[in-house]
Design a protein around this motif. Structure first.
Motif, mmCIF file in Angstrom:
data_model
loop_
_atom_site.group_PDB
_atom_site.id
_atom_site.type_symbol
_atom_site.label_atom_id
_atom_site.label_comp_id
_atom_site.label_asym_id
_atom_site.label_seq_id
_atom_site.Cartn_x
_atom_site.Cartn_y
_atom_site.Cartn_z
ATOM 1 N N UNK A 47 108.041 49.163 28.539
ATOM 2 C CA UNK A 47 109.047 50.093 29.273
ATOM 3 C C UNK A 47 108.488 50.727 30.448
ATOM 4 N N UNK A 48 107.068 50.799 30.326
ATOM 5 C CA UNK A 48 106.402 51.624 31.411
ATOM 6 C C UNK A 48 105.771 50.425 32.336
ATOM 7 N N UNK A 49 105.739 49.231 32.067
ATOM 8 C CA UNK A 49 104.956 48.451 32.853
ATOM 9 C C UNK A 49 103.511 48.436 32.753
ATOM 10 N N UNK A 50 102.998 48.623 31.458
ATOM 11 C CA UNK A 50 101.568 48.959 31.365
ATOM 12 C C UNK A 50 101.114 47.744 30.422
ATOM 13 N N UNK A 51 100.231 46.956 30.503
ATOM 14 C CA UNK A 51 99.706 45.997 29.646
ATOM 15 C C UNK A 51 99.088 46.413 28.554
ATOM 16 N N UNK A 52 99.399 46.267 27.165
ATOM 17 C CA UNK A 52 99.089 46.491 25.917
ATOM 18 C C UNK A 52 98.346 45.418 25.523
ATOM 19 N N UNK A 53 96.813 45.899 25.173
ATOM 20 C CA UNK A 53 95.852 44.695 24.989
ATOM 21 C C UNK A 53 95.239 45.062 23.533
ATOM 22 N N UNK A 54 95.035 43.952 22.873
ATOM 23 C CA UNK A 54 94.304 44.016 21.396
ATOM 24 C C UNK A 54 92.697 44.913 21.832
ATOM 25 N N UNK A 55 92.182 45.465 20.777
ATOM 26 C CA UNK A 55 90.894 46.193 20.717
ATOM 27 C C UNK A 55 89.865 45.144 20.993
ATOM 28 N N UNK A 56 90.157 43.851 20.664
ATOM 29 C CA UNK A 56 88.984 43.088 20.814
ATOM 30 C C UNK A 56 89.159 42.054 21.892
ATOM 31 N N UNK B 285 89.085 61.764 32.140
ATOM 32 C CA UNK B 285 90.329 61.884 32.381
ATOM 33 C C UNK B 285 91.167 60.604 31.802
ATOM 34 N N UNK B 286 90.513 59.674 31.489
ATOM 35 C CA UNK B 286 91.298 58.650 30.655
ATOM 36 C C UNK B 286 91.755 59.169 29.238
ATOM 37 N N UNK C 182 81.595 44.799 16.874
ATOM 38 C CA UNK C 182 80.658 44.707 18.075
ATOM 39 C C UNK C 182 81.625 44.497 19.354
ATOM 40 N N UNK C 183 82.740 43.887 19.111
ATOM 41 C CA UNK C 183 83.489 43.272 20.108
ATOM 42 C C UNK C 183 84.733 44.218 20.454
ATOM 43 N N UNK C 184 84.662 45.529 19.786
ATOM 44 C CA UNK C 184 85.646 46.751 20.083
ATOM 45 C C UNK C 184 85.554 47.144 21.323
ATOM 46 N N UNK C 185 86.725 47.101 22.099
ATOM 47 C CA UNK C 185 86.614 47.651 23.557
ATOM 48 C C UNK C 185 86.742 49.168 23.676
ATOM 49 N N UNK C 186 86.082 49.725 24.660
ATOM 50 C CA UNK C 186 86.655 51.076 25.190
ATOM 51 C C UNK C 186 85.324 51.982 24.632
ATOM 52 N N UNK C 187 85.625 53.468 25.193
ATOM 53 C CA UNK C 187 84.873 54.478 24.948
ATOM 54 C C UNK C 187 85.601 55.799 24.917
ATOM 55 N N UNK D 63 93.348 52.988 29.612
ATOM 56 C CA UNK D 63 92.286 52.248 30.556
ATOM 57 C C UNK D 63 93.004 52.338 31.854
ATOM 58 N N UNK D 64 93.340 53.457 32.500
ATOM 59 C CA UNK D 64 94.336 53.592 33.403
ATOM 60 C C UNK D 64 93.845 52.728 34.908
ATOM 61 N N UNK D 65 94.629 52.430 35.630
ATOM 62 C CA UNK D 65 96.322 52.736 35.581
ATOM 63 C C UNK D 65 96.963 51.544 34.779
#
Length: 208
Positions: A199-208, A54-55, A175-180, A136-138
């Motif tokens: 705008x949406x109040x969602x934290x946007x983080x770098x991939x490492x 679902x993510x 090797x430090x990249x996040x997520x699947x 990477x909800x929510x």
């Protein structure tokens, strides 16, 4: 698969669909994987997401609404020799430049795990700037950027049929990249995603 998915989506009044496809195909409980159906749905601006993730489905819908282009849901594999990020799956959209754009070329192959049905190997444009993103909800989105360096032919290479390699920006150790099941997308979209996050109040983080 495509027409059944469209009927279900119409009945449920929804914008996308996901299926626990891997076990169904691996153990041959269905005769053909939905890879081509999902490719077509994603090229139309709907969502066809693999493995009931679902993510990933929300990531795909968000990208389609913000940028009017599809994202490629993939299994990430760090290449520790070259410090690149490889991503592969048996379904990829072809209209990577946008829903109204000309599709990228693709090769019809079978599904990797089951060796049945039809799956596309979409040939990504080498040198193309790309964004890697996952919802990477929510409360979080992870984002990175890079450039397409090559496509892997599968076969003779093993693994899922569309297989793409990215040279990542500002990643000292891949090797430090996040997520699947992150999305690969054409274009450098990190600035717009950070603006959307504010705008949406969602934290946007770098991939490492």
């Amino acid at each position: 698969n495509y027409f059944v998915a469209k009927r279900i989506m119409a009945a449920e009044n929804c914008d996308g669909i996901s299926l626990n496809c891997l076990d169904l195909v691996r153990y041959q409980k269905i005769p053909c994987a939905p890879c081509i159906a999902w490719m077509r749905l994603n090229d139309e601006g709907s969502v066809g997401a693999c493995e009931r993730d679902w993510n990933a489905a929300i990531s795909m819908r968000l990208i389609s609404l913000l940028f009017e282009r599809p994202g490629f849901m993939q299994d990430p594999a760090p290449n520790t020799v070259k410090n690149t990020l490889m991503g592969a799956h048996c379904s990829s959209p072809a209209k990577l430049d946008g829903f109204s754009a000309k599709p990228e070329p693709f090769i019809l192959r079978n599904h990797h795990e089951s060796e049945t049905g039809v799956s596309p190997q979409v040939l990504w444009r080498v040198g193309q700037e790309a964004t890697v993103m996952e919802f990477d909800g929510p409360t979080k989105i992870i984002v990175g950027t890079g450039r397409v360096t090559r496509n892997f032919d599968t076969p003779p290479e093993g693994g899922c049929r569309t297989s793409v390699e990215l040279a990542m920006d500002n990643v000292s150790d891949v090797m430090d990249t996040k997520g699947f099941h992150q999305l690969f997308m054409y274009g450098r979209l990190d600035h717009e995603l950070r603006a959307y996050g504010k705008l949406a109040g969602i934290e946007v983080l770098p991939i490492t």
